[in-house]
Design an enzyme around this catalytic site. Structure first.
Site, PDB file in Angstrom:
ATOM      1  CE  LYS A 120      23.648   9.523 102.115  1.00 55.48           C
ATOM      2  NZ  LYS A 120      22.827   9.514 100.967  1.00 55.48           N
TER       3      LYS A 120
ATOM      4  CG  ASP B  65      23.671   6.837  98.569  1.00 56.34           C
ATOM      5  OD1 ASP B  65      23.773   5.591  98.457  1.00 56.34           O
ATOM      6  OD2 ASP B  65      22.998   7.370  99.455  1.00 56.34           O
ATOM      7  CG  ASP B  66      20.992  10.948  95.536  1.00 56.88           C
ATOM      8  OD1 ASP B  66      20.489  10.901  96.659  1.00 56.88           O
ATOM      9  OD2 ASP B  66      21.917  11.730  95.245  1.00 56.88           O
TER      10      ASP B  66
ATOM     11  CE1 TYR C  79      22.062   9.970 105.175  1.00 54.90           C
ATOM     12  CE2 TYR C  79      20.993   8.007 105.994  1.00 54.90           C
ATOM     13  CZ  TYR C  79      21.534   8.712 104.955  1.00 54.90           C
ATOM     14  OH  TYR C  79      21.560   8.149 103.710  1.00 54.90           O
TER      15      TYR C  79
ATOM     16  CD  GLU D  76      24.015  12.084  99.114  1.00 58.46           C
ATOM     17  OE1 GLU D  76      24.626  11.021  98.862  1.00 58.46           O
ATOM     18  OE2 GLU D  76      22.828  12.106  99.459  1.00 58.46           O
ATOM     19  CG  ASP D  77      20.977  14.801  98.132  1.00 59.96           C
ATOM     20  OD1 ASP D  77      20.569  13.731  97.658  1.00 59.96           O
ATOM     21  OD2 ASP D  77      20.752  15.142  99.305  1.00 59.96           O
TER      22      ASP D  77
ATOM     23  CG  ASN E  42      13.868   9.903 102.811  1.00 57.48           C
ATOM     24  OD1 ASN E  42      13.352   9.338 103.727  1.00 57.48           O
ATOM     25  ND2 ASN E  42      14.838   9.370 102.069  1.00 57.48           N
TER      26      ASN E  42
ATOM     27  NE  ARG F 123      17.449  14.641  94.098  1.00 57.90           N
ATOM     28  CZ  ARG F 123      17.387  14.099  95.311  1.00 57.90           C
ATOM     29  NH1 ARG F 123      16.319  14.210  96.036  1.00 57.90           N
ATOM     30  NH2 ARG F 123      18.421  13.438  95.799  1.00 57.90           N
TER      31      ARG F 123
END
Ligand code: NAD
Length: 571
Positions: free
Chosen positions: A182, A276-277, A111, A253-254, A425, A164
């Site tokens: 994930k 989640d972001d 991860y 996600e993303d 990150n 992203r």
């Protein structure tokens, strides 16, 4: 013959055995079912495996020992990541057992931060496809593509469009590695059943010129679709999975900044979904801040909070903190005044062009700022610190080193124990190194980072750096949701999750301790979070599944453990 399998549980939810119709070579190459050298002599007979395996029947512990020797022969983190993914593609049970035993060592490999490297190398390093690739040009086959999934029963989907990824931008189809990673974290940290999960990439093109010009790129070589075309494609995807997988929890996600929020808002009242972001980062950061406030003896409603980077994560965290203030009794107008959001143009003020609808609620009054003596057009981070005297500084910008010595010293000048969170990150994008923050704040700052950092030494004291890792929060939320299938995921459930996590903070025993527990406690934390999510769903009358069971029983009925269950042949 299509692969069928079924887990058989007893009344308490303990898994007793697995029934399957697969045999021989098909069974050995099916990563979900393969046990390799651990198939017993009886199973070798029943499933036509005689002669296909070395004579000695191994335990999972023996297999794990061998895997560790192999793992250690890789020098680079990316090499280790590829090795672990190959194990995942060969024998999932052994993968989860092995990585679970070495979680603190290996989570950064499967991860963040190593996964960002794996994402960038996706097209070059692909060994074996996994999950579903739903490409825009194939949209008229959406139903067929969803029907072609390998796991038929799905509780959980992680879907990305790769626009992203972490702090490394548009990665196109490489985002698939994030969806897969994930899902691994869900299984490892909360015991989600890997037989019921699905990774999905929506291939809507990429604006990354390097990928578009890369002859090895495996995605659709086309600029990203936008506007109505994009929205219609998302809607087609959502309608199709809702039709065929009505009970599956959808984790976004993303996605790019605007689409992330739009997609979540568009569907969040309709069914159970989660970003989640925005929500995961918001909840874990809220838990960190609640712990930091306890350590510093302050109240959330009295804080002045600066965000450097007002995109998906920054505004997602601001939203959670704002909601927490209101929940604790602040008036919305008063709560909004606690926030200072800085993005590329500087401090966001209400007469600025180009504010997004999710930034607008936090924009400061231009009249307030007019009196500030600043050198540039808009206040920069240092200007804001000098005038607003913030108590909390959150970095979600992916701008390396943005929290300079001057910034950290200024934060420490106005507040006895500032909370400083460089969340970006991967590690190379962090706004500051925690060792520098300790040095520059003379050990006063309360720190948590987005990426993992090794322990540091400050004034001869060894200090563990808390990682504000979403892995502390989303797996527990997922487990709770799977166990009670709420009609939707509410802010109250996310608040309950954040509160449950903050209660594990070591600061409640020692005010100088790290803000978050270490990762070895993550399974226990996920269980506590899942319980609180189910309780909240039941309180709100939204739980639709297992309401006849106690909360503990409901969890036990869905949880999975990485061990080999006896296999029986399905007739
Ligand atoms: P995003 O692209 O949506 O937002 C980044 C924002 O930073 C954008 O609004 C951008 O305009 C702004 N920005 C860029 N340069 C800037 C500058 N010089 N000054 C001020 N603002 C600037 O991305 P995101 O999803 O919000 O993620 C941001 C970072 O947070 C990433 O590195 C991501 O990995 C990290 N993150 C950490 C966690 C965690 O720690 N748990 C969770 C999610 C995201």
């Amino acid at each position: 013959m299509s692969c069928q399998f079924e887990l058989i549980r007893d009344a308490e939810g303990n898994i007793l055995k697995l029934n399957t119709n697969q045999t021989g070579y098909d069974l050995l190459v099916n990563p979900r079912l393969n046990k390799g050298s651990a198939f017993t002599q009886e199973e070798r007979q029943v499933f036509q495996l005689q002669g296909k395996l070395p004579h000695h029947v191994e335990t999972i512990e023996e297999q794990s020992f061998r895997i560790y020797q192999q793992y250690q022969s890789y020098d680079s983190d990316l090499g280790k990541n590829i090795f672990l993914n190959a194990l995942h593609d060969t024998n999932e049970t052994l993968f989860y057992r092995f990585v679970g035993e070495h979680l603190e060592e290996m989570l950064p490999i499967i991860y963040t931060p190593t996964i960002s490297n794996a994402v960038e190398q996706f097209s070059l390093q692909l060994r074996r496809p996994r999950g579903l690739y739903l490409a825009y040009p194939d949209r008229d086959q959406m139903e067929t593509m969803i029907a072609n999934r390998s796991n038929q029963e799905i509780d959980l989907m992680v879907v990305t469009d790769g626009e992203r990824v972490l702090g490394i931008g548009d990665q196109g189809i490489g985002g698939m590695n994030i969806s897969i990673g994930k899902l691994m974290v869900y299984v490892l940290c909360a015991g989600i059943n890997p037989l019921c999960k699905l990774a999905i990439t929506l291939d809507v093109g990429t604006n990354n010129e390097e990928l578009l010009n890369d002859p090895m790129y495996l995605g659709w070589r086309h600029k990203r679709i936008t506007g109505k075309e994009y929205d219609d494609f998302i809607d087609l995807f959502v309608r199709t999975v809702r039709k065929y997988l009505p009970n599956a929890f959808l984790h976004w996600e993303d996605f790019g900044r605007d689409n992330a929020r739009r997609n979540l808002e568009r569907y969040r009242e309709e069914f159970c979904s989660f970003n989640d972001d925005m929500q995961g980062t918001g909840a874990v950061t809220l838990a960190v801040i609640l712990a930091g406030l306890y350590a510093s003896g302050r109240e959330l409603s009295q804080e002045r909070i600066v965000f450097f980077g007002a995109g998906t994560a920054g505004t997602g965290v601001a939203d959670q903190l704002f909601a927490a203030m209101v929940r604790q009794g602040s008036l919305p107008e008063a709560a909004a005044k606690c926030f200072y959001l800085i993005d590329q143009p500087g401090l966001l003020v209400d007469d600025m062009d180009g504010l997004t609808d999710f930034q607008q609620p936090y924009a400061r009054a231009a009249s307030e700022v007019r009196a500030w003596k600043i050198s540039g057009k808009n206040p920069n981070l240092l200007d804001v610190i000098h005038y607003a005297k913030p108590t909390i500084l959150v970095g979600c910008s992916a701008v390396t080193g943005a929290f300079s010595e001057e910034v950290v010293r200024a934060m420490s000048e106005y507040t006895d124990r500032p909370i400083i969170l460089p969340l970006s990150n991967p590690t190379s994008r962090a706004e500051a190194h925690p060792a520098d923050i300790y040095e520059w704040s003379r050990g006063k700052a309360l720190v948590a980072t987005g990426s993992p950092f090794a322990d540091i030494t400050y004034q001869e004291k060894e200090i563990r750096i808390s990682q504000s890792n979403n892995a502390f929060i989303f797996p527990g939320i997922g487990l709770g949701v799977i166990a009670c299938r709420p009609k939707k995921l509410t802010d109250e459930m996310i608040w309950a999750a954040a509160e449950a996590l903050s209660q594990f903070s070591p600061v409640f025993k020692d005010k100088d301790a790290p803000l978050l527990p270490d990762l070895s406690k993550v399974r226990e934390i996920s269980l506590a979070i899942a319980k609180r999510v189910i309780e909240e769903a039941r309180n709100q009358g939204l739980a639709t599944y297992q309401n006849e069971h106690s909360v503990d029983e409901a969890i036990q009925q869905v949880i999975w453990q990485a061990k080999y269950y006896p296999y029986e042949k399905m007739s």
